[in-house]
Design a protein around this motif. Structure first.
Motif, PDB file in Angstrom:
ATOM      1  N   ALA A   1       0.764  -1.683   0.127  1.00 23.76           N
ATOM      2  CA  ALA A   1       0.161  -0.213  -0.059  1.00 23.76           C
ATOM      3  C   ALA A   1       1.163   1.269   0.260  1.00 23.76           C
ATOM      4  O   ALA A   1       1.215   1.659   0.985  1.00 23.76           O
ATOM      5  CB  ALA A   1      -0.802   0.123   1.294  1.00 23.76           C
ATOM      6  N   MET A   2       1.906   1.547  -1.111  1.00 20.76           N
ATOM      7  CA  MET A   2       1.930   3.259  -1.525  1.00 20.76           C
ATOM      8  C   MET A   2       1.851   4.064  -0.497  1.00 20.76           C
ATOM      9  O   MET A   2       2.651   4.946  -0.639  1.00 20.76           O
ATOM     10  CB  MET A   2       2.299   2.674  -2.913  1.00 20.76           C
ATOM     11  N   LEU A   3       0.314   4.089  -0.821  1.00 19.28           N
ATOM     12  CA  LEU A   3      -0.220   5.623   0.255  1.00 19.28           C
ATOM     13  C   LEU A   3       0.565   5.243   1.394  1.00 19.28           C
ATOM     14  O   LEU A   3       0.281   6.568   1.952  1.00 19.28           O
ATOM     15  CB  LEU A   3      -1.288   5.490  -0.111  1.00 19.28           C
ATOM     16  N   LEU A   4       0.567   4.400   1.761  1.00 14.85           N
ATOM     17  CA  LEU A   4       0.151   4.291   3.542  1.00 14.85           C
ATOM     18  C   LEU A   4       1.747   4.393   4.107  1.00 14.85           C
ATOM     19  O   LEU A   4       2.441   4.839   4.475  1.00 14.85           O
ATOM     20  CB  LEU A   4       0.144   2.679   4.515  1.00 14.85           C
ATOM     21  N   GLN A   5       2.619   3.609   3.120  1.00 17.00           N
ATOM     22  CA  GLN A   5       4.526   3.948   2.909  1.00 17.00           C
ATOM     23  C   GLN A   5       4.953   5.006   3.439  1.00 17.00           C
ATOM     24  O   GLN A   5       5.420   5.901   3.768  1.00 17.00           O
ATOM     25  CB  GLN A   5       5.014   3.189   2.264  1.00 17.00           C
ATOM     26  N   ARG A   6       4.281   6.298   2.296  1.00 13.88           N
ATOM     27  CA  ARG A   6       4.555   7.286   2.136  1.00 13.88           C
ATOM     28  C   ARG A   6       3.566   8.336   3.228  1.00 13.88           C
ATOM     29  O   ARG A   6       4.429   9.136   3.538  1.00 13.88           O
ATOM     30  CB  ARG A   6       3.815   7.750   0.677  1.00 13.88           C
ATOM     31  N   VAL A   7       2.706   8.035   3.898  1.00 14.52           N
ATOM     32  CA  VAL A   7       2.129   8.666   5.119  1.00 14.52           C
ATOM     33  C   VAL A   7       3.389   8.358   6.256  1.00 14.52           C
ATOM     34  O   VAL A   7       3.810   9.296   6.976  1.00 14.52           O
ATOM     35  CB  VAL A   7       0.654   8.528   4.800  1.00 14.52           C
ATOM     36  N   ILE A   8       3.600   6.733   6.125  1.00 10.58           N
ATOM     37  CA  ILE A   8       4.467   6.882   6.790  1.00 10.58           C
ATOM     38  C   ILE A   8       6.392   7.897   7.289  1.00 10.58           C
ATOM     39  O   ILE A   8       5.942   8.822   7.860  1.00 10.58           O
ATOM     40  CB  ILE A   8       4.326   5.766   7.655  1.00 10.58           C
ATOM     41  N   ALA A   9       6.316   7.765   6.035  1.00 12.62           N
ATOM     42  CA  ALA A   9       7.450   7.751   6.240  1.00 12.62           C
ATOM     43  C   ALA A   9       7.710   9.849   5.805  1.00 12.62           C
ATOM     44  O   ALA A   9       8.543  10.613   6.516  1.00 12.62           O
ATOM     45  CB  ALA A   9       7.885   8.243   4.510  1.00 12.62           C
ATOM     46  N   LEU A  10       6.520  10.645   5.825  1.00  8.93           N
ATOM     47  CA  LEU A  10       6.019  11.685   5.469  1.00  8.93           C
ATOM     48  C   LEU A  10       5.717  12.231   7.428  1.00  8.93           C
ATOM     49  O   LEU A  10       7.051  13.179   7.628  1.00  8.93           O
ATOM     50  CB  LEU A  10       5.476  12.464   4.983  1.00  8.93           C
ATOM     51  N   ILE A  11       5.604  11.592   7.779  1.00 11.89           N
ATOM     52  CA  ILE A  11       4.739  12.120   9.421  1.00 11.89           C
ATOM     53  C   ILE A  11       6.532  11.621   9.551  1.00 11.89           C
ATOM     54  O   ILE A  11       7.303  12.582  10.092  1.00 11.89           O
ATOM     55  CB  ILE A  11       4.437  11.183  10.126  1.00 11.89           C
ATOM     56  N   SER A  12       7.575  10.229   9.683  1.00 16.43           N
ATOM     57  CA  SER A  12       8.614  10.628  10.302  1.00 16.43           C
ATOM     58  C   SER A  12       9.571  11.554   9.664  1.00 16.43           C
ATOM     59  O   SER A  12      10.395  12.083  10.607  1.00 16.43           O
ATOM     60  CB  SER A  12       9.284   8.870   9.543  1.00 16.43           C
ATOM     61  N   PHE A  13       9.097  11.790   8.963  1.00 20.76           N
ATOM     62  CA  PHE A  13      10.599  12.433   8.213  1.00 20.76           C
ATOM     63  C   PHE A  13       9.941  14.382   9.061  1.00 20.76           C
ATOM     64  O   PHE A  13      11.019  15.072   9.435  1.00 20.76           O
ATOM     65  CB  PHE A  13      10.177  12.990   6.912  1.00 20.76           C
ATOM     66  N   VAL A  14       8.992  14.535   9.072  1.00 24.44           N
ATOM     67  CA  VAL A  14       8.893  16.118   9.463  1.00 24.44           C
ATOM     68  C   VAL A  14       9.323  16.028  10.548  1.00 24.44           C
ATOM     69  O   VAL A  14       9.735  17.039  11.681  1.00 24.44           O
ATOM     70  CB  VAL A  14       7.424  16.867   9.494  1.00 24.44           C
ATOM     71  N   PHE A  15       8.762  14.819  11.736  1.00 22.31           N
ATOM     72  CA  PHE A  15       8.857  14.789  13.450  1.00 22.31           C
ATOM     73  C   PHE A  15      10.213  14.702  13.746  1.00 22.31           C
ATOM     74  O   PHE A  15      10.813  15.183  14.748  1.00 22.31           O
ATOM     75  CB  PHE A  15       8.322  14.275  14.187  1.00 22.31           C
ATOM     76  N   LEU A  16      11.078  13.793  12.852  1.00 23.49           N
ATOM     77  CA  LEU A  16      12.665  13.660  13.037  1.00 23.49           C
ATOM     78  C   LEU A  16      13.000  14.727  12.957  1.00 23.49           C
ATOM     79  O   LEU A  16      14.730  14.766  13.404  1.00 23.49           O
ATOM     80  CB  LEU A  16      13.012  11.953  11.855  1.00 23.49           C
TER      81      LEU A  16
END
Length: 477
Positions: free
Chosen positions: A116-131
């Motif tokens: 589910a690429m949308l799920l993977q990109r959402v996880i990645a986007l949240i990770s990027f911002v808060f990391l």
């Protein structure tokens, strides 16, 4: 002081650069060290990354203000962390091998073979911002120490930290990060031990220290004054909420990726042994030093509480030892900052952008640009280290910890349910903090609970409907 500080920084740089000698020049090697790291290195790297500038600057500042009641944060954090590790870490490492993914988001998305690429990109986007926010907090922590001990402008420490991180991240990726983490963990615990021994001796021993603390009104109270509920019940809730902060470690991509690099899932127990031995010893010493700093620096209005450790070190220690403490603080910030930036890089190049980016020079340039972005955030940051770290930590945990728990317990939620759980968990934590409720209950607790409820709601609803039908059939005349 400057000599010993630069000596240790030079040592870290040499260790990081030397990792290039065993680099395999692939994306998997750059982000996961080809899953070949021994358990001792995994444990020490993970704990050095976990116990960052937050511990040297944030926790000591919090303990300075709060007093003995800060031990509940320590007990809860370690207990929650240990509980999570008993059923998550080994399963995550096993899933990493099965999915052959190089990022935290990739492993979570492909856990059961789904894509589910949308799920993977959402996880990645949240990770990027808060990391990225988290990384900026580490650079701020290092700059605060340099400002107090060397009198350098605040931006200078952040700049030195950023370029040092960039220097060895560009050399060997996560292997460079892990190797330097091991050296930095030794410097960190040595610096904290030296501070504890000298500070205690300055008062004439432990008994005199306790007597001095008892003179500070409310400093040796067992629980904070601003509890959600009165008495022991409120104290218990306070401790449990911080246990959720410890459990939140499983939602931190930059720490969990350390365990993903382990050479074999069967060696996880050894890695955890190294991790918790160091973790408990360091946290106990940090909390004790924070309490001693309050009686040594009694004028609470004279300085920033988060500068208690470097201020006390400047007054008590020899120049060489002050350089050691400064190197310890800087090591703590760098060991976490490089991990955060590498996780940001993997989220961007592997999850958000097309997956055909294999050229390691592109990966390194991306890492360098992300480091500069974290530096800019640090220079213009207005929040305390403690506040920014906890906000980032709780947000990542509320978004990802419920999903990881569900997957490790054998669950396989649908992508839409997973997305809803991530969004609801994260939103709950952010709203909780915005309303100021985080001062009485750690915001990750309601965030994680809401995420778990969303993930398990479909199963519970199905169970309820099935049970209802069975009961209705049983009583039907």
């Amino acid at each position: 002081m400057v000599f010993s500080f630069l000596l240790f920084l030079g040592l870290f740089a040499i260790i990081g650069i030397s990792s290039v000698l065993v680099s395999r020049g692939t994306k998997k090697d750059y982000y996961l060290a080809s899953k070949s790291v021994p358990p001792a290195f995994v444990g020490l790297s993970a704990v050095a990354t976990n116990n960052s500038g937050y511990m040297f600057i944030g926790v000591i500042g919090y303990t300075y203000v709060t007093g003995l009641a800060a031990i509940w944060l320590m007990f809860g954090w370690i207990a929650g962390d240990y509980l999570a590790s008993t059923f998550v870490h080994a399963r995550l490492r096993k899933a990493t091998g099965q999915t052959d993914e190089v990022s935290f988001a990739g492993v979570l998305n492909h856990w059961h073979g789904r894509k589910a690429m949308l799920l993977q990109r959402v996880i990645a986007l949240i990770s990027f911002v808060f990391l990225l926010a988290y990384a900026s907090a580490q650079l701020v922590a290092g700059s605060k120490a340099l400002h107090v001990l060397l009198g350098w402008p605040v931006w200078a420490g952040s700049t030195i930290g950023a370029f040092l991180v960039m220097f060895y991240c560009l050399s060997g990726g996560i292997r460079a990060s892990i190797w330097t983490d091991v050296a930095q963990s030794v410097v960190m615990i040595t610096a904290m031990a030296a501070m504890l021994v000298v500070a205690t001796a300055s008062f004439g021993g432990p008994s005199q220290v306790i007597m001095e603390m008892s003179q500070v009104d409310g400093f040796l109270d067992w629980f904070p004054k601003d509890l959600a509920l009165p008495g022991i019940l409120g104290g218990l809730l306070f401790g449990v909420s911080w246990a959720f902060a410890g459990l939140s470690v499983i939602g931190q991509p930059h720490i969990m990726v350390r365990f993903m690099t382990l050479s074999s899932p069967t060696k996880m127990r050894q890695a955890r042994y190294w991790y918790y031995t160091w973790f408990v010893a360091f946290y106990v010493m940090a909390t004790t030093v924070g309490m001693i700093s309050r009686i040594y620096l009694s004028d609470t209005n004279a300085f920033d509480a988060e500068l208690a450790l470097p201020t006390m070190a400047l007054e008590l220690l020899s120049p060489f030892t002050v350089g050691l403490v400064l190197a310890g603080i800087f090591a703590a910030t760098i060991s976490t900052a490089d991990s955060l930036i590498l996780s940001c890089s993997s989220a961007l190049t592997h999850d958000l952008l097309p997956h055909n980016i294999e050229n390691t020079w592109v990966l390194k340039i991306t890492t360098g640009l992300i480091t500069l972005l974290a530096l800019l955030w640090a220079i213009f940051n207005q929040q305390t280290v403690f506040s920014l770290v906890i906000m980032s930590w709780s947000s990542l945990a509320s978004a990802f910890a419920p999903l990881l728990i569900c997957l490790c317990m054998g669950g396989n939620p649908k992508p839409k349910v997973t997305l809803l759980a991530i969004i609801m968990g994260l939103s709950t934590a952010l709203v909780w903090r915005y309303l100021g409720l985080h001062t009485v209950i750690y915001e990750g607790m309601p965030g994680i609970l809401v995420g778990l409820i969303v993930l398990y709601a479909p199963s519970l609803l199905t169970l309820f409907q099935t049970t209802f039908v069975k009961i209705r059939y049983a009583i039907k005349p």
